[in-house]
Design an enzyme around this catalytic site. Structure first.
Site, PDB file in Angstrom:
ATOM      1  N   GLU A   1      59.165  97.154  30.984  1.00 63.82           N
ATOM      2  CA  GLU A   1      58.530  95.891  30.618  1.00 63.82           C
ATOM      3  C   GLU A   1      57.086  95.971  31.071  1.00 63.82           C
ATOM      4  OE1 GLU A   1      60.411  92.427  32.195  1.00 63.82           O
ATOM      5  OE2 GLU A   1      62.322  92.843  31.227  1.00 63.82           O
TER       6      GLU A   1
ATOM      7  N   ASP B   1      55.406  82.502  37.115  1.00 53.64           N
ATOM      8  CA  ASP B   1      55.328  83.682  37.964  1.00 53.64           C
ATOM      9  C   ASP B   1      55.047  83.351  39.411  1.00 53.64           C
ATOM     10  OD1 ASP B   1      55.833  85.964  36.267  1.00 53.64           O
ATOM     11  OD2 ASP B   1      54.043  85.341  35.177  1.00 53.64           O
TER      12      ASP B   1
END
Lengths: 414, 266
Positions: free
Chosen positions: B49, B60
């Protein structure tokens, strides 16, 4: 794109929460889908519930203190020599700004949903101060996210939040201002949405937050409509409503009840923060033609680079220092119902000087932006034009900045 | 031709282990270094990824934020990211690459142009953190036309009714978020609980692959072995930050970490 008559603007979004088919929406991580949906169901139900409305009105009346004053600025009008300049003194509200309406409604909703903790973001510190005040009133634990730069420049409000028992969490990422505070608040919610309610401090964020905030601040125009009829016997034929626009919560609330009037009778003027005169940075996405992008869960006009990174803003006013703008205002701009322009830091400071020189009113730096444009335009307007500026915040929080920029005189004299 | 992502799952299954997915941010700490990290970890990782850094990331945690800000500060642009993928694919043609990021970056690039570039550079899948179902329906269809997997995210807050609808529309791979957290949070639920939730999703359609991510580290990865795939991101970003701080080579250190992660799931 068309504005519908007879339907509140907050309810004019489509099924996915887009106004005009392209502003707003719910660009959120999967984790937040459920809590947002829960909040939507609750809010849609309660806003039709007479008992809930009564409860809201009771707190608005007895605790926030409504209505706030509607006054004529006689001296300023005489000095400017054009339109009649009036002010809706929303800073009369408990806590000193309009943010208290949204904070109160969010706490009422949190109570109904059984949440024990409420979190919120803040720029100028008013949204945080009011949320901490309301949380204390309703017995909720409170956490406020605030950019480190804003903590430094808005100390009086930080102190107030702490005094109300809230935890103030400094945010050090990015530009350390409101945009980062909202991001951090949303991140905290992602991780704690099972126990915690979130209050977004303006008409921004995922669609339901835009709606709740707009619904709450509309109290301002509900009052004003009554006050106008009391004063003039009817809604004046030439009415101009000036309001500063950061996220857009006070301006939307100031205009909402007048939405269906023809704009030739009742014009809305939104004043964004143009930043320092010499700087290219600004917080005025509508005035300077920023492109549509996604920020904090909603599609809106937003300051960004060609890659889609959100750009840093600059403004003397922490409350307007935000790169995006409410989807509601994007909608009002594109349907041409409202007109948007910007005032620079310097113009806002001059307007503050002028208003405080002539009147017993001290608008914070945010509404000083609106005063700057209202004063400049009033000169050219006829005497039967009614110009109203929403003085949505009190300058107490800006003491430090005002003293630095204008000298002690302007702080002490008020 | 089968999407290399599906091939990676078949291969891992044959070896009786979950697929190992790594997440690193493109351009962290430089374009060259992030390419070198990809090259060196591809020996042990099954699917890579690659994060598209964004400066207002709402999902995040601090580790990935730090990596993203570092990459942006060093000047990474979307086109550079495609270049990194392209260069990597020259080196390792069949290793699947998934771009993971926020929708505004795709929106500004233009959905169609972005997907064309994905095809040209060799991107096999996309994860768009803030484009949930059903908002992602159209875009997911476009991805399918380009043979790119659009990877749906599922969360512990996703209701069963919703899970069924999402899985029905999903491509062969989905991503289950282990817990209520931003990326890299401390694992606050037991691996047993996570696997229980995971099994609930798998039951809806056992043929579709589901990977688990968020909060997985060296310490916890071994306990989640029964999943189709496991994603480690923040722990790797943290290792890059740690290496830079101690003036060590992130490429070697991250490579060692990924090797260790792999050994725990064999």
């Amino acid at each position: 794109m068309k504005l519908k008559k007879g339907i509140p603007v907050i309810d004019q979004g489509n099924k996915l929460g887009f106004w005009g088919g392209k502003f707003g929406g719910n660009f959120v991580p999967e984790t937040l889908k459920k809590p947002i949906e829960d909040l939507e169901v609750l809010f849609n139900k309660l806003k039709k519930d007479k008992k809930f409305i009564q409860e809201r009105d009771r707190y608005f009346k007895n605790w926030i203190g409504v209505p706030t004053r509607f006054i004529k600025l006689e001296n300023l009008t005489r000095h400017v020599g054009g339109a009649q300049i009036w002010s809706k003194v929303v800073s009369d509200a408990n806590g000193g700004a309009h943010k208290v309406y949204n904070a109160t409604v969010h706490c009422l909703l949190a109570k109904r949903s059984g949440k024990k903790v409420i979190i919120g973001d803040t720029g100028a510190g008013y949204a945080g101060k009011m949320l901490s005040m309301a949380a204390k009133k309703f017995g909720l634990k409170c956490k406020i996210f605030m950019g480190a730069k804003d903590i430094a420049r808005q100390q009086p409000n930080v102190k107030a939040m702490k005094k109300n028992g809230a935890e103030v969490v400094p945010v050090y990422s990015g530009s350390q201002t409101l945009v980062d505070a909202v991001s951090e608040c949303m991140r905290f919610w992602v991780a704690n949405c099972d126990t915690t309610a979130m209050c977004i401090g303006s008409t921004v964020g995922p669609a339901v937050f835009v709606r709740i905030c707009g619904w709450s601040t509309s109290q301002i125009s509900r009052e004003l409509k009554v006050q106008l009829i009391d004063e003039f016997g009817s809604i004046p034929k030439k009415l101009k409503l000036y309001n500063c626009v950061g996220g857009g919560s006070s301006s939307f609330g100031f205009w909402n009840e007048f939405m269906d009037y023809d704009k030739r009778q009742c014009e809305f003027i939104g004043v964004e923060a143009g930043g320092p005169a010499k700087s290219k940075k600004h917080a005025a996405p509508l005035t300077y033609g920023s492109k549509i992008g996604i920020l904090h869960g909603a599609a809106q006009y937003v300051n960004q680079n060609s890659d889609g990174q959100i750009e840093e803003t600059e403004s003397i006013s922490a409350g307007l220092d935000y790169p995006g703008i409410s989807p509601l205002h994007c909608f009002l701009k594109d349907t041409k119902r409202a007109r948007y322009t910007a005032a620079s830091d310097e113009q806002a400071l001059n307007a503050y000087k002028l208003v405080t020189k002539f009147e017993k009113l001290r608008p914070s730096l945010e509404p000083s932006h609106a005063f700057a444009v209202a004063i400049a335009e009033s000169k050219k307007l006829s005497k039967d034009t009614i110009v109203i500026v929403n003085s949505c915040g009190d300058a107490y929080k800006d003491r430090g900045i005002l003293e630095k920029r204008l000298g002690k005189k302007y702080v002490k004299s008020n | 031709m089968l999407n290399p992502i599906s091939v990676a799952f078949i291969k891992a299954k044959q070896e009786n282990r979950p697929a190992l997915l790594t997440y690193t941010v493109a351009g962290d700490s430089s374009k060259k270094q992030s390419l070198n990290i990809l090259k060196s970890i591809s020996k042990n990782a099954d699917i890579l990824e690659v994060g598209v850094p964004h400066n207002t990331p709402v999902a995040d945690g601090s580790q990935i934020q730090t990596s993203a800000y570092r990459a942006i500060k060093n000047g990474i642009k979307v086109n550079d990211i495609f270049k990194i993928v392209k260069d990597f694919k020259k080196f390792h043609k069949n290793k699947p690459i998934i771009l993971m990021g926020y929708y505004n970056m795709i929106f500004q690039y233009g959905e169609n142009k972005f997907l064309n570039k994905c095809n040209l550079s060799g991107v096999n899948g996309l994860i768009v953190v803030d484009l949930p179902w059903p908002e992602n329906k159209n875009f997911a269809k476009k991805c399918k036309k380009k043979s790119i997997y659009f990877i749906q995210l599922l969360s512990p807050t996703t209701t069963t009714k919703r899970l069924k609808k999402i899985i029905k529309d999903s491509h062969p791979m989905s991503y289950f978020i282990s817990m209520l957290s931003t990326t890299g949070g401390k694992l606050k639920v037991s691996p047993k609980e996570i696997i229980k939730n995971y099994n609930k999703i798998k039951k809806i359609n056992p043929k579709k692959k589901v990977v688990i991510g968020f909060g997985i580290t060296e310490k916890t990865i071994g306990k989640l072995k029964s999943a189709d795939g496991l994603v480690v991101g923040s722990a790797i970003c943290k290792e890059i930050s740690r290496s830079l701080k101690h003036r060590q080579n992130p490429v070697t250190n991250v490579s060692k970490l990924v090797k260790k992660l792999k050994s725990k799931i064999l």
